[in-house]
Motif scaffolding. Structure first.
Motif, mmCIF file in Angstrom:
data_model
loop_
_atom_site.group_PDB
_atom_site.id
_atom_site.type_symbol
_atom_site.label_atom_id
_atom_site.label_comp_id
_atom_site.label_asym_id
_atom_site.label_seq_id
_atom_site.Cartn_x
_atom_site.Cartn_y
_atom_site.Cartn_z
ATOM 1 N N SER A 116 1.681 81.171 116.370
ATOM 2 C CA SER A 116 2.315 82.318 115.726
ATOM 3 C C SER A 116 3.393 82.866 116.655
ATOM 4 O O SER A 116 3.543 82.400 117.779
ATOM 5 C CB SER A 116 1.268 83.370 115.386
ATOM 6 N N PRO A 117 4.152 83.859 116.191
ATOM 7 C CA PRO A 117 5.277 84.334 117.000
ATOM 8 C C PRO A 117 4.923 84.800 118.413
ATOM 9 O O PRO A 117 5.739 84.667 119.318
ATOM 10 C CB PRO A 117 5.851 85.473 116.155
ATOM 11 N N SER A 118 3.724 85.326 118.637
ATOM 12 C CA SER A 118 3.383 85.786 119.988
ATOM 13 C C SER A 118 3.297 84.623 120.969
ATOM 14 O O SER A 118 3.510 84.810 122.158
ATOM 15 C CB SER A 118 2.048 86.539 119.987
ATOM 16 N N GLY A 119 2.937 83.443 120.479
ATOM 17 C CA GLY A 119 2.762 82.283 121.355
ATOM 18 C C GLY A 119 1.565 82.386 122.272
ATOM 19 O O GLY A 119 1.428 81.617 123.213
ATOM 20 N N ARG A 120 0.655 83.323 121.998
ATOM 21 C CA ARG A 120 -0.498 83.532 122.876
ATOM 22 C C ARG A 120 -1.737 82.762 122.436
ATOM 23 O O ARG A 120 -2.785 82.884 123.066
ATOM 24 C CB ARG A 120 -0.810 85.020 122.978
ATOM 25 N N TRP A 121 -1.626 81.983 121.383
ATOM 26 C CA TRP A 121 -2.740 81.158 120.936
ATOM 27 C C TRP A 121 -2.168 79.913 120.263
ATOM 28 O O TRP A 121 -1.001 79.879 119.899
ATOM 29 C CB TRP A 121 -3.664 81.909 119.975
ATOM 30 N N GLY A 122 -3.007 78.910 120.122
ATOM 31 C CA GLY A 122 -2.567 77.702 119.446
ATOM 32 C C GLY A 122 -3.736 76.842 119.028
ATOM 33 O O GLY A 122 -4.826 76.925 119.591
ATOM 34 N N CYS A 123 -3.468 76.021 118.029
ATOM 35 C CA CYS A 123 -4.440 75.043 117.563
ATOM 36 C C CYS A 123 -3.698 73.725 117.387
ATOM 37 O O CYS A 123 -2.692 73.666 116.681
ATOM 38 C CB CYS A 123 -5.071 75.495 116.251
ATOM 39 N N TRP A 124 -4.170 72.702 118.047
ATOM 40 C CA TRP A 124 -3.575 71.362 118.008
ATOM 41 C C TRP A 124 -4.593 70.435 117.378
ATOM 42 O O TRP A 124 -5.748 70.404 117.787
ATOM 43 C CB TRP A 124 -3.262 70.911 119.426
ATOM 44 N N GLY A 125 -4.179 69.670 116.382
ATOM 45 C CA GLY A 125 -5.099 68.747 115.745
ATOM 46 C C GLY A 125 -4.505 67.353 115.597
ATOM 47 O O GLY A 125 -3.324 67.215 115.300
ATOM 48 N N GLU A 126 -5.343 66.335 115.819
ATOM 49 C CA GLU A 126 -4.929 64.939 115.648
ATOM 50 C C GLU A 126 -5.959 64.214 114.798
ATOM 51 O O GLU A 126 -7.168 64.329 115.043
ATOM 52 C CB GLU A 126 -4.803 64.236 117.003
ATOM 53 N N ARG A 127 -5.456 63.487 113.799
ATOM 54 C CA ARG A 127 -6.350 62.721 112.925
ATOM 55 C C ARG A 127 -7.107 61.653 113.713
ATOM 56 O O ARG A 127 -8.257 61.366 113.441
ATOM 57 C CB ARG A 127 -5.554 62.081 111.790
ATOM 58 N N ASP A 128 -6.471 61.025 114.650
ATOM 59 C CA ASP A 128 -7.154 60.070 115.514
ATOM 60 C C ASP A 128 -6.983 60.593 116.931
ATOM 61 O O ASP A 128 -5.868 60.557 117.444
ATOM 62 C CB ASP A 128 -6.545 58.666 115.384
ATOM 63 N N PRO A 129 -7.936 61.245 117.447
ATOM 64 C CA PRO A 129 -9.380 61.041 117.463
ATOM 65 C C PRO A 129 -10.190 61.986 116.569
ATOM 66 O O PRO A 129 -11.349 62.266 116.893
ATOM 67 C CB PRO A 129 -9.724 61.265 118.910
ATOM 68 N N GLU A 130 -9.648 62.503 115.475
ATOM 69 C CA GLU A 130 -10.370 63.381 114.549
ATOM 70 C C GLU A 130 -10.833 64.652 115.253
ATOM 71 O O GLU A 130 -11.987 65.052 115.209
ATOM 72 C CB GLU A 130 -11.559 62.637 113.923
ATOM 73 N N LEU A 131 -9.868 65.309 115.918
ATOM 74 C CA LEU A 131 -10.193 66.440 116.765
ATOM 75 C C LEU A 131 -9.131 67.522 116.639
ATOM 76 O O LEU A 131 -7.937 67.227 116.567
ATOM 77 C CB LEU A 131 -10.269 65.962 118.226
ATOM 78 N N ALA A 132 -9.584 68.767 116.632
ATOM 79 C CA ALA A 132 -8.693 69.920 116.717
ATOM 80 C C ALA A 132 -9.142 70.760 117.910
ATOM 81 O O ALA A 132 -10.339 70.923 118.148
ATOM 82 C CB ALA A 132 -8.740 70.746 115.441
#
Length: 180
Positions: A116-132
């Motif tokens: 989000s605009p604050s840049g103070r958090w994030g969520c990264w997800g990849e289908r392989d290895p099926e992980l967020a």
């Protein structure tokens, strides 16, 4: 609600190294203890309340999503107000019969980044290895409360314990099995 794709990409690139993939460090600055969940959960209506809550923890009024890598799409972006509903989120990321299957972020996305605009958090997800991977909790209590309320999520120790087999002298280990 969609947003300026260049602005979403710039905000996302400030939080993540968009050219890196797991297991390498994809987060640029966030160093708090991560929370892990399954990639497929991230792109469902069930994930929206958790994402909106994390944005609200930092005073953000929107959540940005960038498809970093996909099959058949060219890196779509979107921004949704934290006031959006799970149905609003699903309308943006999900599949319906009115559009081509590869236009669905849920189906086509291989790698996604949310912040989000604050840049103070994030969520990264990849289908392989099926992980967020989620980072950016203000403190340990907030991380614990968020996990308890919006799970199923696990911390790093649980990921290592459930995804990696115990060491053995019998030879190479088997591929990791995601937690259930």
């Amino acid at each position: 609600m969609t947003s300026n794709p260049d602005a979403v990409r710039a905000r996302t690139a400030a939080v993540f190294d968009l050219d890196t993939r797991l297991p390498a460090q994809v987060f640029r600055e966030l160093a708090d203890e991560a929370v892990f969940c399954e990639f497929d959960l991230l792109l469902t209506p069930d994930a929206w309340p958790a994402l909106a809550a994390l944005a609200r923890l930092h005073g953000d009024r929107q959540v940005d999503l960038l498809v970093v890598e996909a099959d058949g799409t060219t890196g779509p972006t979107l921004s949704l107000s934290v006031e959006a509903t799970p149905d609003d989120y699903w309308a943006q990321v999900g599949f319906d019969s009115g559009r081509d299957v590869l236009e669905s972020i849920t189906i086509a996305a291989r790698t996604v980044a949310l912040t989000s605009p604050s840049g103070r958090w994030g969520c990264w997800g990849e289908r392989d290895p099926e992980l967020a991977v989620v980072r950016g909790f203000p403190d340990e209590a907030a991380r614990h409360d968020w996990r308890a309320r919006y799970g199923p999520c696990v911390d790093a120790a649980d990921v290592l314990a459930s995804w990696l087999p115990p060491p053995s002298a019998a030879g190479p280990s088997q591929p990791p099995t995601p937690p259930t």
